[in-house]
Write a protein that holds these residues in place. Structure first.
Motif, PDB file in Angstrom:
ATOM      1  N   ALA A  63      42.335  26.057  48.640  1.00 39.82           N
ATOM      2  CA  ALA A  63      42.749  27.173  48.550  1.00 39.82           C
ATOM      3  C   ALA A  63      40.702  27.837  48.484  1.00 39.82           C
ATOM      4  N   GLU A  64      41.267  29.519  49.031  1.00 35.27           N
ATOM      5  CA  GLU A  64      40.457  30.269  49.162  1.00 35.27           C
ATOM      6  C   GLU A  64      40.295  31.047  47.449  1.00 35.27           C
ATOM      7  N   LEU A  65      39.250  31.105  47.014  1.00 39.53           N
ATOM      8  CA  LEU A  65      39.106  32.329  45.496  1.00 39.53           C
ATOM      9  C   LEU A  65      38.305  33.596  46.508  1.00 39.53           C
ATOM     10  N   TRP A  66      39.393  34.333  45.217  1.00 39.97           N
ATOM     11  CA  TRP A  66      38.075  35.759  45.686  1.00 39.97           C
ATOM     12  C   TRP A  66      36.995  35.985  45.087  1.00 39.97           C
ATOM     13  N   SER A  67      36.000  36.070  45.357  1.00 39.90           N
ATOM     14  CA  SER A  67      34.735  36.480  44.705  1.00 39.90           C
ATOM     15  C   SER A  67      33.896  37.044  44.628  1.00 39.90           C
ATOM     16  N   ALA A  68      32.566  37.090  44.536  1.00 39.69           N
ATOM     17  CA  ALA A  68      31.589  37.505  44.204  1.00 39.69           C
ATOM     18  C   ALA A  68      31.231  38.215  45.240  1.00 39.69           C
ATOM     19  N   ALA A  69      31.116  36.880  46.800  1.00 34.13           N
ATOM     20  CA  ALA A  69      30.846  37.115  48.579  1.00 34.13           C
ATOM     21  C   ALA A  69      32.148  37.289  49.142  1.00 34.13           C
ATOM     22  N   GLY A  70      33.443  37.796  48.620  1.00 36.61           N
ATOM     23  CA  GLY A  70      34.562  37.511  49.370  1.00 36.61           C
ATOM     24  C   GLY A  70      35.109  36.577  49.119  1.00 36.61           C
ATOM     25  N   TRP A  71      36.362  36.218  49.613  1.00 36.95           N
ATOM     26  CA  TRP A  71      37.362  35.171  50.015  1.00 36.95           C
ATOM     27  C   TRP A  71      36.181  34.441  50.388  1.00 36.95           C
ATOM     28  N   SER A  72      36.183  32.646  49.508  1.00 40.40           N
ATOM     29  CA  SER A  72      35.577  31.418  49.696  1.00 40.40           C
ATOM     30  C   SER A  72      36.494  30.579  49.763  1.00 40.40           C
ATOM     31  N   ARG A  73      35.794  29.845  50.354  1.00 45.91           N
ATOM     32  CA  ARG A  73      36.468  28.533  50.253  1.00 45.91           C
ATOM     33  C   ARG A  73      36.473  27.844  48.290  1.00 45.91           C
ATOM     34  N   SER A  74      37.585  27.748  47.843  1.00 45.00           N
ATOM     35  CA  SER A  74      36.662  27.217  46.166  1.00 45.00           C
ATOM     36  C   SER A  74      36.343  25.656  46.208  1.00 45.00           C
ATOM     37  N   ALA A  75      35.245  25.261  45.844  1.00 49.17           N
ATOM     38  CA  ALA A  75      34.561  24.090  45.757  1.00 49.17           C
ATOM     39  C   ALA A  75      33.680  24.167  44.819  1.00 49.17           C
ATOM     40  N   GLY A  76      33.354  22.635  43.803  1.00 49.66           N
ATOM     41  CA  GLY A  76      32.771  23.292  43.306  1.00 49.66           C
ATOM     42  C   GLY A  76      32.324  23.523  42.190  1.00 49.66           C
ATOM     43  N   ASP A  77      31.010  24.123  41.847  1.00 50.22           N
ATOM     44  CA  ASP A  77      30.810  25.424  40.537  1.00 50.22           C
ATOM     45  C   ASP A  77      31.429  27.179  40.536  1.00 50.22           C
ATOM     46  N   MET A  78      31.817  27.280  41.887  1.00 53.72           N
ATOM     47  CA  MET A  78      31.838  28.408  41.971  1.00 53.72           C
ATOM     48  C   MET A  78      33.224  29.116  41.445  1.00 53.72           C
ATOM     49  N   LEU A  79      32.893  30.425  41.222  1.00 53.77           N
ATOM     50  CA  LEU A  79      33.745  31.461  39.758  1.00 53.77           C
ATOM     51  C   LEU A  79      34.370  32.462  40.729  1.00 53.77           C
ATOM     52  N   PRO A  80      35.806  33.330  39.965  1.00 55.61           N
ATOM     53  CA  PRO A  80      36.140  34.064  41.114  1.00 55.61           C
ATOM     54  C   PRO A  80      35.768  35.303  40.128  1.00 55.61           C
ATOM     55  N   ALA A  81      36.377  36.250  41.100  1.00 57.63           N
ATOM     56  CA  ALA A  81      35.551  37.536  40.280  1.00 57.63           C
ATOM     57  C   ALA A  81      36.885  38.198  39.864  1.00 57.63           C
ATOM     58  N   PRO A  82      37.008  39.234  38.865  1.00 59.96           N
ATOM     59  CA  PRO A  82      37.810  38.988  37.833  1.00 59.96           C
ATOM     60  C   PRO A  82      37.997  40.511  38.778  1.00 59.96           C
ATOM     61  N   LEU A  83      39.678  40.627  39.142  1.00 55.31           N
ATOM     62  CA  LEU A  83      40.357  42.050  38.911  1.00 55.31           C
ATOM     63  C   LEU A  83      39.788  43.973  38.008  1.00 55.31           C
ATOM     64  N   TRP A  84      39.470  43.281  36.749  1.00 49.49           N
ATOM     65  CA  TRP A  84      39.376  44.161  35.651  1.00 49.49           C
ATOM     66  C   TRP A  84      38.324  43.547  34.824  1.00 49.49           C
ATOM     67  N   PRO A  85      37.456  43.903  34.391  1.00 43.71           N
ATOM     68  CA  PRO A  85      36.426  42.525  33.315  1.00 43.71           C
ATOM     69  C   PRO A  85      37.065  42.733  32.347  1.00 43.71           C
ATOM     70  N   MET A  86      36.941  41.780  30.877  1.00 42.77           N
ATOM     71  CA  MET A  86      37.707  41.693  29.688  1.00 42.77           C
ATOM     72  C   MET A  86      36.303  42.673  29.157  1.00 42.77           C
ATOM     73  N   VAL A  87      37.122  43.796  27.921  1.00 38.94           N
ATOM     74  CA  VAL A  87      36.394  43.842  27.162  1.00 38.94           C
ATOM     75  C   VAL A  87      35.559  43.350  25.710  1.00 38.94           C
ATOM     76  N   ARG A  88      36.351  42.267  25.411  1.00 40.20           N
ATOM     77  CA  ARG A  88      36.556  41.335  24.787  1.00 40.20           C
ATOM     78  C   ARG A  88      36.448  40.143  25.122  1.00 40.20           C
ATOM     79  N   GLY A  89      35.676  38.866  25.264  1.00 43.69           N
ATOM     80  CA  GLY A  89      35.933  37.504  26.346  1.00 43.69           C
ATOM     81  C   GLY A  89      36.759  36.824  24.946  1.00 43.69           C
TER      82      GLY A  89
END
Length: 365
Positions: free
Chosen positions: A205-231
């Motif tokens: 899979a590829e994740l949408w991340s801060a670097a754009g579309w990137s191959r999912s691996a290791g500790d990579m985290l996705p970039a949310p479309l809309w940030p949570m207001v309260r976590g």
């Protein structure tokens, strides 16, 4: 019937709800469905995959007529090579390809915490018998272990990725998946996107991340479309979750229906249901500002096309609007300006739901 009961607009796209005969995807002995329910509309009827959470997550296959009239008992689906049958699994997305049926499921792994919390992850499998049995099940998205937080007070999760929807793009190049990130890093929480090659859905899979579309691996985290207001660590998180994607032919765009929670107390209370629109799935930055469609309501909204070839991920014109597996409304998206001011969101309550669907209805109010 067919009376407009809600109408909202973002200035470019309008969404209209009309009343319709009440139907449900699940039998009356269940209080509601749980999770996104894949639906395939065929010339000889419809196939529904709905899920329940007691005693653990599991899905059923149900066949019915074009008007959601069911005359056969639902059949529990089977994972034939399940390496962890003790973990609950919800089939939440299906699509046909190469003579097979592919499916993505939400799985809830118990978290290593003192309190009863889970770490959801997302898996994939395929079926050769129309979805009755599934093989090749394996995890495709799992949050890094470092992103677990046992101090979470949301009542359900201590991290993980889950609550998903997916569909192929129009070019059949990728299968795009919207999912919910519950990880500890609040900058990576909320509605996120991943994709797989359509020709090789079992590939990485590829994740949408801060670097754009990137191959999912290791500790990579996705970039949310809309940030949570309260976590998610709070008992009263504030943000979007549980997306439901479909391609809407009438407006020639993709639509995402969204749950929104706020003001809860460890129960993910439903503040409302929203919609967002995007022209190009390859550019997640293109999703529009979400607009409230339902004030309150129940979890897991869906739009379902009604003609053969449609599904929960394709709506040609007017479709059915479901939440928690219940529908007493049609839904239509249009680019045509409204001739009068919008009525505003639908405002259901427990009394309305019980009048429409019976006293066994359960929704998170």
């Amino acid at each position: 019937m067919d009376k407009i009961v809600a109408s909202v607009s973002d200035g470019h796209v309008a969404a209209i709800l009309r009343d319709a005969p009440a139907v449900s995807l699940h039998p009356e002995e269940l209080p509601r469905t749980d999770g996104n329910s894949p639906i395939l509309v065929e010339t000889d009827g419809i196939t529904v995959f709905y899920s329940h959470y007691v005693p653990k997550g599991h899905s059923y296959r149900r066949r019915g007529g074009a008007h959601f009239d069911f005359h056969q008992d639902p059949v529990p689906i089977r994972f034939l090579d399940d390496r962890d049958p003790s973990t609950g699994k919800w089939i939440e997305a299906v699509w046909p390809g190469n003579g097979e049926l592919y499916g993505l499921y939400h799985a809830e792994v118990p978290a290593p915490c003192e309190r009863h919390l889970f770490l959801p992850e997302i898996g994939m499998a395929r079926s050769l018998d129309g979805g009755l049995s599934w093989v090749g099940s394996h995890t495709v998205l799992r949050a890094p272990p470092s992103q677990t937080d046992c101090s979470y007070r949301n009542g359900f999760f201590a991290g993980g990725f889950g609550d998903l929807s997916a569909l192929p793009d129009r070019e059949r190049k990728f299968v795009y998946m919207g999912f919910t990130s519950f990880v500890a890093d609040e900058g990576a929480q909320g509605i996120c996107m991943a994709r797989f090659e359509y020709a090789d859905p079992f590939g990485p899979a590829e994740l949408w991340s801060a670097a754009g579309w990137s191959r999912s691996a290791g500790d990579m985290l996705p970039a949310p479309l809309w940030p949570m207001v309260r976590g998610w660590r709070h008992a009263d998180p504030d943000g979007f979750w549980g997306p439901a994607l479909h391609y809407n032919r009438q407006i020639d765009a993709y639509v995402m229906l969204l749950n929104h929670t706020a003001g809860g107390d460890g129960n993910l209370v439903q503040e409302g249901i929203y919609f967002s629109v995007c022209r190009d799935l390859a550019d997640p930055r293109g999703w529009s500002r979400p607009v409230m469609l339902v004030s309150g309501g129940a979890w897991y909204p869906q739009a379902v096309g009604l003609e053969p070839g449609c599904s929960d991920t394709r709506v040609n014109g007017r479709g059915r609007f479901f939440m928690a597996g219940y529908s007493a409304w049609t839904i239509e998206f249009t680019l045509t300006p409204m001739m009068s001011p919008p009525l505003g969101p639908l405002r259901p309550d427990q009394v309305m739901f019980q009048a429409l669907f019976g006293t066994r209805h359960a929704a998170p109010w």
